[in-house]
Design an enzyme around this catalytic site. Structure first.
Site, PDB file in Angstrom:
ATOM      1  N   LYS A  78      14.477   2.068 -18.903  1.00 26.49           N
ATOM      2  CA  LYS A  78      13.284   1.494 -18.279  1.00 26.49           C
ATOM      3  C   LYS A  78      12.810   0.317 -19.123  1.00 26.49           C
ATOM      4  CE  LYS A  78       8.698   3.045 -16.621  1.00 26.49           C
ATOM      5  NZ  LYS A  78       7.819   4.236 -16.492  1.00 26.49           N
ATOM      6  N   SER A 158       6.200   5.492 -11.981  1.00 29.56           N
ATOM      7  CA  SER A 158       6.467   4.085 -12.231  1.00 29.56           C
ATOM      8  C   SER A 158       7.914   3.778 -12.598  1.00 29.56           C
ATOM      9  CB  SER A 158       5.559   3.596 -13.360  1.00 29.56           C
ATOM     10  OG  SER A 158       5.848   4.299 -14.573  1.00 29.56           O
ATOM     11  N   SER A 182       5.508   9.906 -14.053  1.00 28.88           N
ATOM     12  CA  SER A 182       6.351   8.747 -13.742  1.00 28.88           C
ATOM     13  C   SER A 182       7.847   8.966 -13.903  1.00 28.88           C
ATOM     14  CB  SER A 182       5.921   7.546 -14.592  1.00 28.88           C
ATOM     15  OG  SER A 182       4.687   7.045 -14.145  1.00 28.88           O
TER      16      SER A 182
END
Length: 493
Positions: A78, A158, A182
Site C-alpha cells: 500500500k 482504504s 481498512s
C-alpha cells in the site's frame, strides 16, 4: 498446471523449492497480469525493474540452497509504506512526488525474508475512506462483478488497491493498513483473507500516519495459511517505534487445521439488531455459526454494550489524531508547495494545504481540529476517549468467557462506484463491525464465508484476545475449510 500468478504464497514457495519454476518466471507472470488489468488502477507505482532484479537474486539463492522464508515471493505494498528511493504518496497531491530516503520496518522485514516487490498500490487519500474513491490517482475498480449487473464495484477501502491486486491475481500477497477496518472490509468485498494483528505487533516506523493510536499494518492473501506465513515475516519488536510491543513472534502456521474442540466462540447477535445489515450478511453469519458448532465449538451468546457507539467514537478520535499528524504537511519541509509572488507565509500554508488535500481529508482535519479546540475537547474528545475505554472493557469481559468473537466484517456486500459517495455518514457506517476491535487494539481477520444472492463475496470477522493471532488463524482456517466448495474468484481473471 495452475497459472503461476494464481498460486498461493505457500504453493509458490513449494514450487520454487522443487524447482518447478523460477522466481523470474513467477514474477514475469504477475507483471503480465498487472499490464493486462491496468484499467483496475490497482497500482500507482510499478517497480518491475526492481522486482526482476530481486527475482534474479532469489533464483541464485535457491540454486545455492540459501533460500529465505519468502524467497522470490511477489508482493505489493500500500502506498503509505515508505520505500527507500521509490515514490510514496499516500495517494495525496500533497505528497505526489515524495521519494523517501528510508525504508519502513514492515517492508524491510519482508525484503529481509526474500520478498519481491511488484509495486505500490492505490488507496484512499491518507487512508481516509471505505471505497477507494478519494485517491488523487483516481478510484480503484474491483475485479468482481455482480451476476445480474456489469456495473463497476468498489473494492472497499482504504486499502482497495492492495485488495484488487491480490483478488485480481496481480500479487500473491499485499500489505495494507487497518485503522478502522481498512484491511478487513476490502478483504470482505473482494473474497480475500484480510488480517489485522494486535496493535503494536507490526512496527509503524515508516508508515505514513493517519491516526497513530489506531493505525496497524495488515496483510491481504488468498488463503489463511498464506496469512500465517506473511504475518510471521511482518511482525516483531522495533525500537524505532515507541508503540511496538516487545513480544516474541509466535509460530503461527501450526494453527491451520487445528481442532475447534472445546473452543468457545462468542457471538454478539444483538449488534445486528436494528442495524443496516443486509439479509445476505445475516444469513452468512448464521451459517458460519452453524459451521463452527458442527466443527466442535461451543457458541456463547455475548453482549458488547458499548460497541454500538464505536463509529461515533472513532470519528472523533481518528480525525483528532489526523488533524495533529497532517499538520506537518505545510509546504515548508517536503511535499507540495504552492507559491506566488509576494505571498505571505500564512498564505503559502493556506494555499498549499487547500490545494494539496482532497475533500474527505479536509473534512476530517476540520472535524479533528474542532474536537481538539477548547469548546470541543470536553464535549467530544475526552468523552470519546472514555467510551473507547468502555468498548475495550466490554471485550475484556467477553474474553473472560470466550476464546474468540464472531461478527460480520461489513453490513453490506460491495456496492457500485459512486453509489454512496454523496453521503459521508452512510459511507462511515461501512465500518460498523470493524471499528470496535480497532478501538481495543485486538487482532482480527476477515475470511470469505459465502456469496450474496448477486454472486458477490461476503466476509466473516474473527476477533481474538490481545497477542492471540494464533486463535484467530485457527478459527479462520476452520471457516475456510467449511466453505471450500465455494470458489472465491472473480470471473474473467
Amino acid at each position: 498446471m495452475t497459472e503461476l500468478n494464481k498460486l498461493t504464497v505457500a504453493d509458490s514457495i513449494k514450487g520454487l523449492k522443487n524447482k518447478d519454476f523460477t522466481s523470474a518466471e513467477l514474477i514475469g507472470a504477475h507483471i503480465k497480469q498487472i499490464e493486462k488489468h491496468r484499467n483496475l488502477n490497482a497500482y500507482v507505482t510499478e517497480t518491475f525493474d526492481l522486482a526482476l532484479k530481486q527475482a534474479e537474486a532469489a533464483d541464485q539463492n535457491y540454486a545455492q540452497n540459501n533460500a529465505r522464508t519468502l524467497e522470490g515471493i511477489p508482493f505489493a505494498a500500500k502506498d503509505l509504506f515508505c520505500t527507500k528511493g521509490i515514490r510514496t504518496t499516500a495517494c495525496s497531491n500533497i505528497l505526489k512526488n515524495f521519494i523517501p530516503n528510508y525504508e519502513s520496518s514492515v517492508t524491510q522485514n519482508i525484503f529481509d525474508k526474500g520478498g519481491v516487490m511488484l509495486g505500490k498500490t492505490n488507496m484512499d487519500e491518507f487512508a481516509m475512506g471505505s471505497a477507494n474513491i478519494t485517491s488523487c490517482f483516481g478510484n480503484v475498480i474491483s475485479p468482481w462483478k455482480a451476476n445480474d449487473d456489469n456495473a463497476d464495484l468498489v473494492p472497499g477501502g482504504s486499502s482497495g488497491g492492495s485488495a484488487a491486486a491480490v483478488s485480481g491475481f496481480m500479487a500473491s500477497a499485499a500489505l495494507g493498513s487497518d485503522t478502522g477496518g481498512s484491511v478487513r472490509q476490502p478483504a470482505s468485498f473482494t473474497g480475500l483473507v484480510g488480517f489485522k494483528p494486535t496493535y503494536g505487533r507490526c512496527s509503524r516506523y515508516g508508515m505514513i500516519s493517519f491516526a497513530s493510536s489506531l493505525d496497524q499494518a495488515g496483510i491481504f492473501t488468498r488463503s489463511v495459511l498464506d496469512s500465517s506465513i506473511m504475518l510471521e515475516a511482518m511482525m516483531g519488536f522495533d525500537e524505532k517505534d515507541s508503540t511496538s510491543i516487545k513480544a516474541e513472534v509466535p509460530e503461527l502456521q501450526s494453527a491451520i487445521g487445528s481442532s475447534m474442540k472445546n473452543m468457545k466462540m462468542g457471538v454478539p447477535l444483538s449488534l445486528g439488531e436494528g442495524s443496516i445489515i443486509e439479509p445476505d450478511i445475516m444469513k452468512m453469519w448464521q451459517d458460519t455459526i452453524e459451521l463452527l458448532k458442527n466443527a466442535g465449538a461451543e457458541i456463547v451468546d455475548i453482549t458488547l454494550p458499548h460497541a454500538k457507539y464505536g463509529v461515533a467514537v472513532y470519528y472523533v478520535i481518528a480525525p483528532a489524531e489526523a488533524s495533529s499528524n497532517l499538520s506537518r504537511y505545510d509546504g515548508v519541509r517536503y511535499g507540495l508547495r504552492v507559491e506566488r509572488e509576494n505571498m505571505t507565509l500564512d498564505e503559502m500554508y493556506e494555499m498549499t494545504r487547500s490545494t494539496g488535500f482532497g475533500e474527505e481529508v479536509k473534512r476530517r482535519i476540520m472535524i479533528g481540529t474542532y474536537v481538539l479546540s477548547s469548546s470541543g475537547m470536553d464535549a467530544y474528545y475526552l468523552k470519546a476517549q472514555k467510551v473507547r475505554r468502555l468498548v475495550a472493557n466490554d471485550f475484556n469481559n467477553a474474553f473472560a468467557k470466550v476464546d474468540a468473537i464472531l461478527l460480520p466484517t461489513s453490513p453490506t456486500a460491495a456496492f457500485k462506484i459512486g453509489e454512496k459517495q454523496n453521503d459521508p455518514t452512510i459511507m462511515y457506517l461501512n465500518d460498523l463491525f470493524t471499528i470496535p476491535a480497532s478501538l481495543a487494539g485486538l487482532p482480527c481477520a476477515s475470511v470469505p464465508a459465502g456469496l450474496s444472492a448477486r454472486g458477490l463475496p461476503l466476509g466473516i470477522q474473527i476477533i481474538g484476545k490481545q497477542l492471540d493471532e494464533y486463535t484467530v488463524l485457527k478459527v479462520a482456517s476452520t471457516i475456510e475449510s467449511g466453505v471450500k466448495h465455494i470458489k472465491f474468484e472473480p470471473k474473467g481473471f
